[in-house]
Scaffold this motif. Structure first.
Motif, PDB file in Angstrom:
ATOM      1  N   TYR A   1       0.846  -1.200   0.000  1.00 18.51           N
ATOM      2  CA  TYR A   1       0.000   0.000   0.000  1.00 18.51           C
ATOM      3  C   TYR A   1       0.879   1.248   0.000  1.00 18.51           C
ATOM      4  CZ  TYR A   1      -3.825  -3.177   0.752  1.00 18.51           C
ATOM      5  OH  TYR A   1      -4.741  -4.184   0.592  1.00 18.51           O
TER       6      TYR A   1
ATOM      7  N   PHE B   1       1.150   7.228  -9.366  1.00 22.81           N
ATOM      8  CA  PHE B   1       0.774   5.816  -9.308  1.00 22.81           C
ATOM      9  C   PHE B   1       0.968   5.109 -10.644  1.00 22.81           C
ATOM     10  CE2 PHE B   1      -0.780   6.705  -5.158  1.00 22.81           C
ATOM     11  CZ  PHE B   1      -0.730   5.478  -4.510  1.00 22.81           C
TER      12      PHE B   1
ATOM     13  N   TYR C   1       2.820   1.695 -10.625  1.00 23.43           N
ATOM     14  CA  TYR C   1       2.216   0.518 -11.253  1.00 23.43           C
ATOM     15  C   TYR C   1       3.144  -0.095 -12.288  1.00 23.43           C
ATOM     16  CZ  TYR C   1      -1.175  -2.239 -13.911  1.00 23.43           C
ATOM     17  OH  TYR C   1      -1.828  -3.269 -14.557  1.00 23.43           O
TER      18      TYR C   1
ATOM     19  N   VAL D   1      -0.078  -3.695  -6.239  1.00 26.08           N
ATOM     20  CA  VAL D   1      -0.110  -2.301  -5.813  1.00 26.08           C
ATOM     21  C   VAL D   1      -1.442  -2.004  -5.138  1.00 26.08           C
ATOM     22  CG1 VAL D   1      -0.058   0.118  -6.555  1.00 26.08           C
ATOM     23  CG2 VAL D   1       1.431  -1.571  -7.666  1.00 26.08           C
TER      24      VAL D   1
ATOM     25  N   VAL E   1      -3.369   1.274  -2.645  1.00 25.52           N
ATOM     26  CA  VAL E   1      -3.279   2.705  -2.389  1.00 25.52           C
ATOM     27  C   VAL E   1      -3.889   3.013  -1.026  1.00 25.52           C
ATOM     28  CG1 VAL E   1      -5.411   3.070  -3.736  1.00 25.52           C
ATOM     29  CG2 VAL E   1      -3.946   5.027  -3.171  1.00 25.52           C
TER      30      VAL E   1
ATOM     31  N   SER F   1      -7.686   3.540  -8.317  1.00 27.65           N
ATOM     32  CA  SER F   1      -8.154   2.197  -8.695  1.00 27.65           C
ATOM     33  C   SER F   1      -8.867   2.224 -10.034  1.00 27.65           C
ATOM     34  CB  SER F   1      -9.075   1.646  -7.604  1.00 27.65           C
ATOM     35  OG  SER F   1      -8.382   1.532  -6.370  1.00 27.65           O
TER      36      SER F   1
ATOM     37  N   ALA G   1      -4.196   0.438  -9.032  1.00 21.48           N
ATOM     38  CA  ALA G   1      -4.206  -0.218  -7.724  1.00 21.48           C
ATOM     39  C   ALA G   1      -5.307  -1.264  -7.701  1.00 21.48           C
ATOM     40  CB  ALA G   1      -4.418   0.792  -6.601  1.00 21.48           C
TER      41      ALA G   1
END
Length: 733
Positions: A391, A411, A415, A426, A428, A439, A444
């Protein structure tokens, strides 16, 4: 898009108030675009016209009370002056309504616009007619919309209008937008509404989910058959949390929706609107007395603490992979032997990676790559198995625009790096909006929601993310004596159960490359690079030589200094690759710097030919690599388990060539090609201890085979040694 009447409103402000000087602001841009600067100027103009001497952008208590006492109804007979009327007319235009001719006359067009505005607000029955009441004026002088915008929900808009209509008469309730979207203001208005229905007086009701509100709600469970205001408030709360139920009475359909929501939020599935359900709908942390089965903290898990946590019903423990501070929170990082203790007591651990991450300027694509590389290293050091979700934290109230501009790019780097260089997943950590948007972008697989921060704009007005794994709701203390520990109490959804068994872990390698010490060595390194290249016939600018295709060309596109600066700017990427692949950074830097310096006009022509469809492939990007070579190199590294991904085929050639235009794809491809070349040469995979002879062979093979490739290797080994010298000095710092 510019609007002529908004432009006239801007000109009115500038002409009437001495280009803003009389209002204490700068001259407005006359661009015909509505925005906060225009609304602030109109608010100040209204204050000025009412005789308020201390002007402010805010339509606050003084502005409202002055308007209420002087002009409880503004209309054609009460507007005190032409300029006062022009302020109102201008505001109507900025809001999208017909304000007449901005001529100071409260005429029929203005009256019709005001009536339409109040109908859109939902208060036309409360404030009948075409007059402007003070709270309507307050709602007029902001950027709230009273019609659906950006695919807003008509059902949510009807709830917003209902709230306005029912509660606008209360002292501290102000008109909320009717745009069809849940928001911070709408969430707060719901709390005001509940407090009013609980009987709280003006001045007591404050829109805060405090003890009085909680106590009152415990006596207002709603269920099938409940009708009236409490049923409407409950169904409104459900709809605002994106649950598909009808607004109004508590029916069988509402019960089914409640059961679905309770199951999703891990509440007892009762099918009734009990206190815990009310709480979860109204504030992000819900009922903070709920017993969670997950926790996280900054304190070492000792045997005594592990027993205390287990006795309290905890199963999953979030712990930090690293700690950037050597003094603050000394036990924040997972300590030696701690994971063995967690395993011994039948608990499971989910890892968190956080350094600073508390302001927008921390987040970027490069920083995401750096964080991912560091997290992978630490996860391997601690022994987390493949498949573990890490996370990554966004530990502040990121605004929606900041998520777009900074967090998503960050991110994307995480990723890509985690996905290509490890078998980890991954996750978050952050407010609801951050978790959901990261997401939704595909970066994520699970969210760890910082719901304790109920005042965050990213939590207020946003439902629990669809893929939440852990929901952080309260800080509590567990155990006593040696077992006493402070933790954040989390609800677990079951989407991630952490790890209960761990590999032995890998030792910390102190010989890995680090970031280049630019402050100390940059100038000297550039000077030595220039001197070396000049010694082999490559001056600071210009120069001639043969291309791979035996064309004689002049190299005059990029100077040595420019090529070196590009290498320095991308140092984070070279460092990440070197650390992830456990090889020397200079082995990647040397060919990239050389290819940048040797760019020539024929390279650009070849690129254009591929773009135009005249050629299928050519060497391209910083490292001047062919797509077909990149495909072979990446596939080899995938076959060897060095990187992860989907095998590439010839049909991917153009997509790979396009990707090679990005340094973030091109430079890693240089590294993977170097590893592949070792295989083709039949020598050991490059490592931290690869000798000069093999290094030169690898550099030569980068340019193919034959005499020219051998010459290439002899030239680049010298450049490699210059760069490695300064990388070594940086490692020693």
């Amino acid at each position: 898009m510019a609007d002529e009447m908004v432009l006239r409103a801007q000109r009115f402000i500038n002409l009437t108030y001495n280009n803003g000087a009389a209002l204490g602001i700068s001259k407005l841009a006359e661009d015909g675009r509505t925005g906060w600067p225009v609304m602030y100027a109109l608010t100040r103009a209204l204050q000025y016209e009412m005789g308020i001497t201390s002007l402010s952008d805010s339509f606050g208590p003084t502005t409202l009370s002055t308007l209420q006492s002087k002009y409880p109804k503004l209309n054609d007979s009460t507007v005190p002056s032409a300029n006062f009327c022009r302020v109102l007319q201008s505001a109507l235009y900025c809001k999208g309504y017909d304000g007449g001719e901005i001529d100071g006359v409260y005429n029929g067009r203005v009256k019709d616009a005001v009536a339409k505005l109040k109908a859109n607000m939902g208060v036309d029955t409360v404030y009948a007619g075409s007059s402007l009441e003070p709270k309507v004026v307050k709602g007029l002088l902001n950027m709230d919309a009273y019609v659906t915008v950006s695919n807003g929900s008509e059902e949510i808009r009807s709830i917003q209008q209902w709230l306005n209509r029912r509660y606008v008469g209360r002292r501290d309730f102000y008109l909320i937008p009717c745009d069809g979207h849940h928001s911070r203001d709408v969430a707060k208005s719901m709390l005001f509404a509940i407090q009013y229905e609980l009987g709280m007086a003006d001045g007591t009701a404050n829109g805060v989910f405090g003890p009085g509100t909680q106590s009152g709600l415990k006596n207002h469970t709603v269920a099938v058959g409940t009708t009236g205001t409490w049923a409407s408030l409950f169904t409104a709360a459900m709809i605002l949390n994106k649950r598909n139920v009808p607004f109004g009475n508590f029916t069988g359909d509402v019960k089914a929706g409640v059961e679905s929501f309770q199951a999703f939020a891990k509440l007892p599935v009762t099918g009734v609107g009990d206190f815990q359900t009310w709480a979860s709908l109204l504030v992000s942390y819900g009922d903070q007395t709920r017993k969670g089965t997950a926790c996280d903290g900054v304190t070492r898990i000792t045997p005594a603490r592990a027993q205390a946590l287990k006795d309290a019903g905890y199963k999953y423990i979030g712990r930090y992979l690293s700690n950037p501070s050597s003094t603050s929170l000394p036990e924040k990082q997972i300590q030696p032997g701690e994971l063995a203790t967690i395993k011994q007591y039948g608990l499971r651990c989910f890892p968190i990676y956080q350094t600073w991450s508390r302001s927008a300027d921390y987040f970027s694509y490069p920083q995401g790559c750096i964080d991912a590389t560091n997290a992978i290293e630490w996860a391997q050091i601690h022994g987390f198995k493949p498949g573990t979700i890490i996370y990554f934290a966004v530990d502040y109230d990121a605004q929606d625009g900041e998520i777009t501009e900074y967090v998503l790019k960050h991110f994307r780097g995480i990723y890509r790096t985690v996905g290509e260089n490890s078998a980890y997943g991954v996750g978050v950590y952050g407010p609801r909006n951050v978790c959901q948007r990261v997401s939704d972008a595909g970066y994520a697989s699970a969210g760890f929601v910082s719901d304790m921060s109920s005042g965050f704009s990213g939590n207020l007005g946003y439902p629990l993310p669809t893929n939440w794994a852990f929901d952080q709701i309260a800080t509590i203390k567990v155990g006593s004596g040696d077992g006493a520990i402070e933790i954040d109490n989390n609800i677990a959804s079951g989407r991630d159960t952490g790890q209960g068994d761990f590999d032995p872990g890998v030792p910390v390698n102190s010989d890995l490359d680090v970031d280049f010490d630019k402050a100390t060595y940059r100038a000297a390194a550039l000077k030595d690079v220039q001197a070396y290249l000049t010694s082999i016939g490559v001056p600071e600018t210009g120069g001639e030589g043969w291309t791979v295709d035996d064309d004689w060309v002049t190299y005059d596109v990029i100077s040595t200094t420019e090529a070196f600066n590009k290498i320095m700017d991308a140092d984070w990427l070279f460092t990440n690759l070197a650390r992830a692949l456990k090889l020397r950074k200079a082995l990647i830097q040397a060919p990239v710097l050389w290819e940048l310096r040797k760019l020539n006009p024929l390279d650009a022509l070849a690129d254009e030919a591929v773009k135009a469809g005249l050629k299928d492939d050519c060497s391209t990007g910083w490292g001047q690599i062919f797509a077909w070579v990149t495909i072979a190199a990446r596939n080899y590294c995938m076959d060897q388990g060095i990187i992860h991904g989907t095998p590439l085929t010839g049909s991917d050639t153009r997509a790979v060539w396009d990707n090679l235009q990005e340094p973030e794809y091109n430079i890693p491809s240089v590294a993977y090609l170097t590893i592949y070349n070792a295989h083709q040469l039949g020598i050991a995979r490059p490592s931290l201890t690869t000798g000069q002879a093999d290094t030169q062979k690898l550099l030569a093979r980068y340019n193919g085979t034959g005499d020219k490739a051998e010459k290439y290797g002899r030239e680049l080994i010298g450049l490699y040694n210059v760069l490695e010298n300064y990388n070594k000095l940086s490692r020693a710092q």
